[in-house]
Design an enzyme around this catalytic site. Structure first.
Site, PDB file in Angstrom:
ATOM      1  N   VAL A 127     -12.630  44.912  12.050  1.00 30.37           N
ATOM      2  CA  VAL A 127     -13.785  44.267  12.681  1.00 30.37           C
ATOM      3  C   VAL A 127     -14.648  43.566  11.629  1.00 30.37           C
ATOM      4  O   VAL A 127     -14.673  42.338  11.531  1.00 30.37           O
ATOM      5  CB  VAL A 127     -14.631  45.294  13.477  1.00 30.37           C
ATOM      6  N   CYS A 128     -15.367  44.341  10.844  1.00 30.14           N
ATOM      7  CA  CYS A 128     -16.381  43.779   9.943  1.00 30.14           C
ATOM      8  C   CYS A 128     -15.786  42.969   8.795  1.00 30.14           C
ATOM      9  O   CYS A 128     -16.466  42.110   8.231  1.00 30.14           O
ATOM     10  CB  CYS A 128     -17.265  44.899   9.407  1.00 30.14           C
TER      11      CYS A 128
END
Length: 213
Positions: A127-128
């Site tokens: 995700v990040c």
């Protein structure tokens, strides 16, 4: 005859490999809450690579962007001190969204580096790290995820994210190999910068191995 002199230095601005003069480093969401949910590897292994990456950033004076999520909202804590202690003077950019590239302040900080080669690490991998990496690849940046400095909620999510980034054009690297790429030649006057870092890496790795063993 012993060789004691370095080979000529290629233009550090146009070199297709990474140099301290042609890249920037991005660290995203190395916060306690993110560490707590990583299951693809251990925190000690992530820190082994991430701290090495931060030390390289500082030693070689590479422009560095550090971002966090939801600290201002009171949900998360700031970047762990193990990293911020290695990056004096670097200001964290807090966000509300999971994709840092959608944050105007983050984008401005990346653009302000003036670099197109982006060495990136973040928690979680899927995700990040993956979301801004994919966006930045789409914007024409070269992206180099530091694989031994990141982790996901499972081995599957971590590996799937790496595959997705690579398929989109990312170039995976690891922390020690990156250091060699930046240093390039043991006979250069600044090689001691890397000698200190690589010695620290293996000192910390031995401690991890002793615990595991």
């Amino acid at each position: 005859m012993a060789k004691l002199n370095p080979e000529p230095i290629r233009d550090p601005q146009t070199d297709h490999l990474l140099t301290p003069q042609n890249c920037a480093i991005v660290l995203i969401d190395f916060q306690p809450g993110q560490y707590a949910t990583v299951r693809s590897t251990t925190r000690a292994e992530i820190d082994l690579g991430a701290i090495t990456l931060a030390k390289l950033a500082h030693a070689y004076r590479i422009p560095t962007v550090v971002s966090t999520v939801a600290v201002g909202m009171g949900v998360n804590q700031p970047t762990v001190p193990e990293l911020t202690n290695e990056l004096p003077g670097v200001i964290e950019i807090d966000r509300t969204g999971v994709n840092s590239w959608e944050d105007a302040d983050f984008r401005a900080a990346v653009e302000a580096t003036g670099r197109k080669k982006m060495i990136m690490a973040g928690l979680w991998t899927e995700v990040c790290l993956a979301f801004p990496a994919l966006d930045m690849l789409n914007e024409g940046y070269e992206v180099y995820p530091v694989i031994d400095a990141v982790g996901g909620v499972s081995p599957v999510t971590h590996q799937t994210a790496i595959t997705r980034m690579v398929q989109a054009g990312a170039h995976p690297v690891t922390s020690l190999a990156l250091g060699c790429e930046l240093m390039r030649n043991w006979a250069r006057s600044d090689a001691d910068l890397y000698r200190v870092i690589i010695n620290d890496y293996f000192h910390r790795k031995r401690r991890i191995d002793d615990i595991v063993g």
